[in-house]
Scaffold this active site. Structure first.
Site, mmCIF file in Angstrom:
data_model
loop_
_atom_site.group_PDB
_atom_site.id
_atom_site.type_symbol
_atom_site.label_atom_id
_atom_site.label_comp_id
_atom_site.label_asym_id
_atom_site.label_seq_id
_atom_site.Cartn_x
_atom_site.Cartn_y
_atom_site.Cartn_z
ATOM 1 N N HIS A 279 -4.600 47.282 -15.455
ATOM 2 C CA HIS A 279 -5.292 47.386 -16.740
ATOM 3 C C HIS A 279 -4.309 47.848 -17.832
ATOM 4 O O HIS A 279 -4.176 47.201 -18.875
ATOM 5 C CB HIS A 279 -6.451 48.389 -16.588
ATOM 6 C CG HIS A 279 -7.237 48.614 -17.837
ATOM 7 N ND1 HIS A 279 -8.425 47.975 -18.101
ATOM 8 C CD2 HIS A 279 -7.009 49.411 -18.917
ATOM 9 C CE1 HIS A 279 -8.891 48.368 -19.279
ATOM 10 N NE2 HIS A 279 -8.050 49.238 -19.796
ATOM 11 N N GLU A 280 -3.618 48.937 -17.563
ATOM 12 C CA GLU A 280 -2.700 49.466 -18.575
ATOM 13 C C GLU A 280 -1.500 48.527 -18.767
ATOM 14 O O GLU A 280 -0.955 48.434 -19.868
ATOM 15 C CB GLU A 280 -2.236 50.875 -18.210
ATOM 16 C CG GLU A 280 -3.363 51.885 -17.999
ATOM 17 C CD GLU A 280 -4.346 52.000 -19.160
ATOM 18 O OE1 GLU A 280 -4.007 51.597 -20.301
ATOM 19 O OE2 GLU A 280 -5.476 52.481 -18.924
ATOM 20 N N HIS A 283 -2.494 46.118 -21.441
ATOM 21 C CA HIS A 283 -2.305 46.736 -22.767
ATOM 22 C C HIS A 283 -0.822 46.754 -23.137
ATOM 23 O O HIS A 283 -0.441 46.426 -24.264
ATOM 24 C CB HIS A 283 -2.808 48.184 -22.747
ATOM 25 C CG HIS A 283 -4.294 48.341 -22.846
ATOM 26 N ND1 HIS A 283 -5.037 47.767 -23.842
ATOM 27 C CD2 HIS A 283 -5.170 49.037 -22.075
ATOM 28 C CE1 HIS A 283 -6.318 48.106 -23.691
ATOM 29 N NE2 HIS A 283 -6.427 48.858 -22.618
ATOM 30 N N GLU A 309 -8.376 45.271 -25.422
ATOM 31 C CA GLU A 309 -9.050 45.401 -24.122
ATOM 32 C C GLU A 309 -9.142 44.054 -23.405
ATOM 33 O O GLU A 309 -9.187 44.010 -22.178
ATOM 34 C CB GLU A 309 -10.436 46.017 -24.292
ATOM 35 C CG GLU A 309 -10.434 47.464 -24.764
ATOM 36 C CD GLU A 309 -9.693 48.421 -23.840
ATOM 37 O OE1 GLU A 309 -9.642 48.162 -22.621
ATOM 38 O OE2 GLU A 309 -9.133 49.404 -24.349
#
Lengths: 514, 514
Positions: A279-280, A283, A309
């Site tokens: 997820h990160e 980003h 997101e």
């Protein structure tokens, strides 16, 4: 040399001078924003606990100075002088976009007194320290005064502007320019209409998926090595990125070549660290893709958190919870944890990491019920901001809604209302997670059509085509376009929950035999 | 409440208002300085390599803004308005001292254009990146253009001021306010007059000390644990300090309760990490001792590097290379490295860590020859700044002087002219190390007289009396007094090399049987 000469021929010298002067000012302001981000990174990863007091002063000073520089009357004058020139330039060109984004933010920020901006920054730093302690002690009363202060500051902030249709609009648009409370409510309602029956149908087939093997004992250092090796494969570059361990994972960057992501390890639950890191990474890759020519401008500040997101959720879910990804990595994972997974077939693992089950913690929720965590927060935020809900009633309201939306009893505030730090920094962030989910599926549909052999590439561990597509189509834009404009450009339609619903129905329908 | 009322009674409201306004401005400037220090810490400890470009912009912007805020005409007006009031206040009181230090720095900084200040900052960041690479490759040519640029910038800096007696004076006083090149040359000459015969006498008794057991194989992780346990014992507080590993150790702070020290580990040489850590601990403790009421003022910025180095050298040498210290810790050290030191008696170890032997690396030099490394740099710096020496002649000149002063052949530039990063940041720092050595001995004489049972306390591992003495007598002053004023206050005499010479003669005379 030719470009410069050509530009000089068509741009009057006074315009060029004004543009350079504005660019110089905007670059300083962008530097201060990056410095503030780094001070926040430092606080959350490496700062000694007692550093928080001075850090609050430092961040408030940086915020105040950035605010003063940006709202200087000269910035408005330079915009006035440049806009007639920019009107004839391509809408999505760098110059016109930088001026348009600068004007939008200037008109908002100049109404806010510098002292209020600084106070909001200092309060956020203090609130975050209090949140860390409150969460560790599972004691909401430690956090309550900070939340009350944060709300009071937001009311003073809102009072700086003309009234909007909804009092929450002003907060939301800081995270998602161009979107209103009514816009979000409409897409959320449409999403819920599709999600609720899907989740209900799944709840009648829960025995289709077993996931007990994801719980157990997973050595943290081995998890970390696995996370590092997977991140290296997807595109983490050690000379331009960092990975650290924190209480609440986040990503930030000091520049496109200094990207900092974080994760956390649960010794007793395997997916948390791995999917958190993916997820990160999403980003981080977005920040790493900011074109250098936009980097020190407002168009290099990625203000649409929905788009942000969408990048994290795309890597976490559409890539990371897909079959091709695990065709590549499941053998590696089994080799790291042979006792726990050696006898678990890949397909069982695939189903387990896609299991739909109402749960307590947002960041560990499955792709379907995740959005109910968001709806809950979106509603509570609005009620807090409008005053329909008092801060001391919040834990109760949280727990009641968890019961009603997810059928879950919250055992303590650490796993309930204190699980997320976002309210230290403001209100209006949460809905962008679900916007991101929707956007990720809209992008994914287009990606699969543009890259017909994507699955094969992912299976080989070759993520370069996907990274290149994202860079060319999404990252390259910076924040020149709003989220809706960007979607129209990239996928040919505005924000819609339908591709996300179709994606979930297909994937989960197959797993659960619906 | 009483204090406020009393102050209000004697301070006219206009003065109080002016003082508050000045204090508010100075606090913002102090925040920016701390932010810049943190950006530097980040760059040297955790930043990905490719972050350097943006970091240079960020630090330059912070420097430029701090410079603009400090040199604003309003600061001069506020000083003008407040100085008649301050003239009647105690010289060493907070208010008078803050105004005096602010005036001194204001008169210097206002002559320097903000762009030059920013350029010096950006050049330092770039130079540091180049130095890391040049040192790793032992290739001076990678560093040379940065050093040339640094010198050129210093000449532009010097040109902002009225000529001084010596062109180097202006650079030196940035690190040691109140001291001139002539002052330093005089005390260095006096020191050399005592040191050279001492070192010569020792060189005829080299067989009195064996130190081979300090070289060998020392597991780095065990070294680290030992360093941490010793730092904990002397006063490192995990909630307010950090320890990190770097190429070139340093100490800095984000505040008095966010102190960051560093060390480096040599697998094949035990003393480097340990004494390096004690050295930086001394710096850190000084920063941790800044009184809260001075923290966000110019009197909380510890500008006398002579005093700063006196603190680091005191802990490294007068404490850390003393017999009482090792009566407490030698058993611990033997337990960590039983194979290497189990059969080495404590007295042999004490002698080994105090062995005098000319060597290549300044930070690992013994207490006597260390100062010749400094004299060499002090002379080369002056020659570079006056232009008597060209940058491309520097490695040759370095090596020739190492031969002449220390009888040492320099095998490569990494162990020669590239060993220290200081010239990335400026010229004039080095002499303060030897000033620090002298000061540390002046302080030590007074400490031993004020704390007659100090040795027994250190032997017990009780460092609280020493920390309390340093805080009350040195740290509490902040930088309200110049180094010479502080010495007169604390030890009743001005800077002198004699106590340091007496200390070395007594200690080394005993070890070498002179």
């Amino acid at each position: 040399m030719r470009t410069v000469a050509a530009a000089a021929a068509i741009v009057p010298a006074a315009v060029e001078e004004a543009y350079e002067e504005l660019a110089r000012r905007l670059a300083e302001i962008a530097d201060l924003e990056k410095v503030s981000a780094l001070l926040g990174w430092d606080q959350q990863t490496v700062m000694p606990a007692l550093g928080a007091g001075a850090r609050a002063h430092q961040r408030a000073t940086i915020t105040r100075l950035g605010h003063q520089l940006f709202t200087a009357v000269e910035v408005g004058q330079l915009l006035d002088r440049l806009e007639p020139w920019a009107a004839a330039l391509p809408y999505d060109g760098d110059e016109a976009s930088i001026l348009r984004v600068t004007r939008r933010e200037y008109e908002k920020e100049r109404r806010v007194p510098a002292d209020l901006a600084a106070e909001m920054s200092a309060a956020a730093t203090s609130a975050h320290e209090a949140w860390v302690q409150a969460r560790a002690a599972s004691d909401f009363t430690l956090f309550r005064p900070h939340l009350e202060h944060a709300l009071e500051l937001r009311h003073r902030y809102i009072a700086c502007f003309e009234p909007r249709e909804h009092v929450y609009d002003l907060l939301l648009e800081d995270y998602e320019p161009g979107m209103t409370t009514a816009d979000v409510t409409a897409v959320f309602d449409e999403l819920k209409a599709g999600l609720v029956p899907l989740i209900a149908a799944i709840s009648e087939h829960t025995d289709a998926v077993r996931a007990g093997f994801l719980h157990g004992s997973f050595d943290v250092e081995r998890q970390r090595q696995l996370v590092v090796s997977i991140l290296d494969a997807v595109g983490f570059r050690p000379d331009a990125w960092r990975l650290d361990t924190v209480v609440h994972p986040f990503a930030t960057s000091s520049s496109a070549t200094d990207v900092r992501i974080t994760t956390r390890y649960h010794e007793d639950y395997l997916p948390a660290a791995l999917f958190g890191a993916l997820h990160e990474f999403g980003h981080g890759l977005y920040e790493a893709g900011i074109p250098e020519r936009l980097e020190r401008t407002p168009a290099g500040r990625l203000v649409s958190l929905g788009l942000h997101e969408s990048q994290s959720r795309l890597w976490e879910n559409l890539v990371g919870r897909g079959r091709p990804f695990w065709r590549r990595f499941y053998g590696d994972l089994q080799a790291v944890f042979p006792e726990q997974l050696g006898s678990v077939e890949r397909e069982l693992f695939y189903r387990a990491i896609n299991r739909v089950q109402p749960s307590l913690i947002r960041v560990e929720a499955d792709e379907a019920t995740y959005n109910l965590h968001i709806v809950l927060r979106f509603e509570l935020e609005q009620e807090l901001v409008t005053g329909r809900l008092a801060v001391d009633e919040l834990p109760e309201a949280w727990n009641a809604r968890m019961r009603s939306y997810l059928g879950i009893e919250v055992p303590d505030d650490a796993q309930g209302v204190l699980q997320d730090p976002h309210w230290c920094f403001g209100f209006g962030y949460f809905p962008t997670y679900t916007l991101g989910n929707m956007i990720s599926a809209q992008l994914w549909t287009r990606i699969r059509s543009d890259l017909p052999t994507l699955d094969e590439a992912v299976e080989r561990g070759d993520f370069a085509p996907l990274r290149a597509w994202l860079r060319a189509n999404v990252h390259e834009l910076g924040s020149k376009l709003t989220m809706q404009e960007a979607l129209e450009r990239i996928v040919g339609e505005r924000l819609s929950p339908q591709p996300y619903l179709r994606y979930l129905e297909a994937k989960l329908g197959e797993i659960y035999g619906l």
